[in-house]
Design a protein around this motif. Structure first.
Motif, PDB file in Angstrom:
ATOM      1  N   CYS A  45     -90.747 -67.835   6.503  1.00 40.98           N
ATOM      2  CA  CYS A  45     -89.342 -67.427   6.619  1.00 40.98           C
ATOM      3  C   CYS A  45     -88.648 -68.381   7.587  1.00 40.98           C
ATOM      4  O   CYS A  45     -88.939 -68.373   8.786  1.00 40.98           O
ATOM      5  CB  CYS A  45     -89.252 -65.985   7.114  1.00 40.98           C
ATOM      6  SG  CYS A  45     -87.565 -65.456   7.461  1.00 40.98           S
ATOM      7  N   GLY A  46     -87.750 -69.185   7.070  1.00 38.07           N
ATOM      8  CA  GLY A  46     -87.052 -70.186   7.882  1.00 38.07           C
ATOM      9  C   GLY A  46     -86.411 -69.647   9.146  1.00 38.07           C
ATOM     10  O   GLY A  46     -86.636 -70.165  10.236  1.00 38.07           O
ATOM     11  N   PRO A  47     -85.598 -68.599   9.082  1.00 38.73           N
ATOM     12  CA  PRO A  47     -84.979 -68.060  10.294  1.00 38.73           C
ATOM     13  C   PRO A  47     -85.936 -67.227  11.145  1.00 38.73           C
ATOM     14  O   PRO A  47     -85.781 -67.141  12.357  1.00 38.73           O
ATOM     15  CB  PRO A  47     -83.851 -67.170   9.776  1.00 38.73           C
ATOM     16  CG  PRO A  47     -83.707 -67.441   8.334  1.00 38.73           C
ATOM     17  CD  PRO A  47     -84.981 -68.067   7.869  1.00 38.73           C
ATOM     18  N   SER A  52     -89.328 -65.992  16.585  1.00 40.53           N
ATOM     19  CA  SER A  52     -90.498 -65.342  17.181  1.00 40.53           C
ATOM     20  C   SER A  52     -90.522 -65.439  18.696  1.00 40.53           C
ATOM     21  O   SER A  52     -90.814 -64.452  19.379  1.00 40.53           O
ATOM     22  CB  SER A  52     -91.789 -65.929  16.605  1.00 40.53           C
ATOM     23  OG  SER A  52     -91.928 -65.576  15.262  1.00 40.53           O
ATOM     24  N   LYS A  53     -90.222 -66.611  19.243  1.00 47.56           N
ATOM     25  CA  LYS A  53     -90.238 -66.757  20.709  1.00 47.56           C
ATOM     26  C   LYS A  53     -89.214 -65.827  21.355  1.00 47.56           C
ATOM     27  O   LYS A  53     -89.498 -65.181  22.360  1.00 47.56           O
ATOM     28  CB  LYS A  53     -89.960 -68.201  21.109  1.00 47.56           C
ATOM     29  CG  LYS A  53     -91.148 -69.104  20.966  1.00 47.56           C
ATOM     30  CD  LYS A  53     -90.858 -70.480  21.530  1.00 47.56           C
ATOM     31  CE  LYS A  53     -92.079 -71.351  21.388  1.00 47.56           C
ATOM     32  NZ  LYS A  53     -91.868 -72.696  21.911  1.00 47.56           N
ATOM     33  N   LYS A  91     -95.547 -75.241  17.827  1.00 48.63           N
ATOM     34  CA  LYS A  91     -94.155 -75.487  18.227  1.00 48.63           C
ATOM     35  C   LYS A  91     -93.347 -74.201  18.301  1.00 48.63           C
ATOM     36  O   LYS A  91     -92.570 -74.002  19.220  1.00 48.63           O
ATOM     37  CB  LYS A  91     -93.505 -76.464  17.250  1.00 48.63           C
ATOM     38  CG  LYS A  91     -92.078 -76.795  17.557  1.00 48.63           C
ATOM     39  CD  LYS A  91     -91.526 -77.785  16.540  1.00 48.63           C
ATOM     40  CE  LYS A  91     -90.060 -78.078  16.834  1.00 48.63           C
ATOM     41  NZ  LYS A  91     -89.473 -78.971  15.864  1.00 48.63           N
ATOM     42  N   LEU A  92     -93.506 -73.327  17.308  1.00 44.82           N
ATOM     43  CA  LEU A  92     -92.629 -72.167  17.188  1.00 44.82           C
ATOM     44  C   LEU A  92     -93.267 -70.838  17.587  1.00 44.82           C
ATOM     45  O   LEU A  92     -92.571 -69.856  17.769  1.00 44.82           O
ATOM     46  CB  LEU A  92     -92.120 -72.057  15.745  1.00 44.82           C
ATOM     47  CG  LEU A  92     -91.299 -73.242  15.266  1.00 44.82           C
ATOM     48  CD1 LEU A  92     -90.968 -73.076  13.798  1.00 44.82           C
ATOM     49  CD2 LEU A  92     -90.030 -73.402  16.089  1.00 44.82           C
ATOM     50  N   LEU A  94     -95.771 -67.370  17.327  1.00 46.56           N
ATOM     51  CA  LEU A  94     -95.875 -66.217  16.443  1.00 46.56           C
ATOM     52  C   LEU A  94     -95.627 -65.012  17.324  1.00 46.56           C
ATOM     53  O   LEU A  94     -95.711 -65.104  18.550  1.00 46.56           O
ATOM     54  CB  LEU A  94     -97.293 -66.155  15.828  1.00 46.56           C
ATOM     55  CG  LEU A  94     -97.539 -65.155  14.722  1.00 46.56           C
ATOM     56  CD1 LEU A  94     -96.725 -65.531  13.481  1.00 46.56           C
ATOM     57  CD2 LEU A  94     -98.994 -65.138  14.342  1.00 46.56           C
ATOM     58  N   LEU A  95     -95.322 -63.912  16.744  1.00 48.00           N
ATOM     59  CA  LEU A  95     -95.100 -62.720  17.556  1.00 48.00           C
ATOM     60  C   LEU A  95     -96.381 -62.361  18.292  1.00 48.00           C
ATOM     61  O   LEU A  95     -97.456 -62.401  17.736  1.00 48.00           O
ATOM     62  CB  LEU A  95     -94.645 -61.567  16.662  1.00 48.00           C
ATOM     63  CG  LEU A  95     -93.298 -61.830  16.001  1.00 48.00           C
ATOM     64  CD1 LEU A  95     -93.062 -60.835  14.885  1.00 48.00           C
ATOM     65  CD2 LEU A  95     -92.183 -61.788  17.007  1.00 48.00           C
ATOM     66  N   ASP A  96     -96.244 -62.044  19.581  1.00 52.37           N
ATOM     67  CA  ASP A  96     -97.434 -61.738  20.375  1.00 52.37           C
ATOM     68  C   ASP A  96     -97.675 -60.232  20.452  1.00 52.37           C
ATOM     69  O   ASP A  96     -97.027 -59.456  19.755  1.00 52.37           O
ATOM     70  CB  ASP A  96     -97.354 -62.388  21.753  1.00 52.37           C
ATOM     71  CG  ASP A  96     -96.204 -61.868  22.598  1.00 52.37           C
ATOM     72  OD1 ASP A  96     -95.714 -60.747  22.347  1.00 52.37           O
ATOM     73  OD2 ASP A  96     -95.795 -62.572  23.533  1.00 52.37           O
ATOM     74  N   GLU A  97     -98.576 -59.830  21.327  1.00 54.68           N
ATOM     75  CA  GLU A  97     -98.981 -58.432  21.396  1.00 54.68           C
ATOM     76  C   GLU A  97     -97.896 -57.490  21.864  1.00 54.68           C
ATOM     77  O   GLU A  97     -98.018 -56.294  21.720  1.00 54.68           O
ATOM     78  CB  GLU A  97    -100.222 -58.288  22.300  1.00 54.68           C
ATOM     79  CG  GLU A  97     -99.943 -58.475  23.782  1.00 54.68           C
ATOM     80  CD  GLU A  97     -99.913 -59.924  24.254  1.00 54.68           C
ATOM     81  OE1 GLU A  97     -99.660 -60.157  25.435  1.00 54.68           O
ATOM     82  OE2 GLU A  97    -100.131 -60.836  23.447  1.00 54.68           O
ATOM     83  N   HIS A  98     -96.816 -57.996  22.411  1.00 56.13           N
ATOM     84  CA  HIS A  98     -95.729 -57.111  22.838  1.00 56.13           C
ATOM     85  C   HIS A  98     -95.019 -56.538  21.639  1.00 56.13           C
ATOM     86  O   HIS A  98     -94.299 -55.615  21.699  1.00 56.13           O
ATOM     87  CB  HIS A  98     -94.723 -57.843  23.699  1.00 56.13           C
ATOM     88  CG  HIS A  98     -95.318 -58.365  24.984  1.00 56.13           C
ATOM     89  ND1 HIS A  98     -96.256 -57.689  25.711  1.00 56.13           N
ATOM     90  CD2 HIS A  98     -95.114 -59.505  25.644  1.00 56.13           C
ATOM     91  CE1 HIS A  98     -96.584 -58.389  26.779  1.00 56.13           C
ATOM     92  NE2 HIS A  98     -95.927 -59.492  26.762  1.00 56.13           N
TER      93      HIS A  98
END
Length: 98
Positions: A45-47, A52-53, A91-92, A94-98
């Protein structure tokens, strides 16, 4: 949710078991109580991927401690694992454990 083939699925508690990013089984009913914010995403997903950050910052901010943040990926575990090995993930993120 719409998968990569364009097939739509309504996410409901009766659909049963899903898997966390670390391959633990969970029932979506566990995430339907209280103040829950969902991010429906995919590794292509481009956007979504660049967001994620920022999503990690929002979810880990103490101001949002009364909210549960849940990301639902429209990807197979293999696809997510392959993404995590690549340069784009470095670079971008991924969603982390939070």
């Amino acid at each position: 949710m719409v998968d990569s083939l364009g097939i739509e699925t309504l996410l409901t508690p009766d659909l049963g078991v899903y898997y966390t990013i670390d391959r633990k089984k969970v029932n979506i009913a566990n995430f339907t109580k209280g103040n829950t914010i969902y991010m429906i995403t995919a590794v292509n997903c481009g956007p979504c991927v660049p967001f994620s950050k920022e999503a990690n910052k929002i979810a880990s901010d103490p101001v949002n401690k009364d909210f549960r943040f849940v990301a639902l990926f429209a990807d197979s575990m293999i696809r997510i694992e392959n993404y995590k090995k690549g340069k784009l993930h470095e670079k971008l993120a991924l969603l982390d454990e939070h």
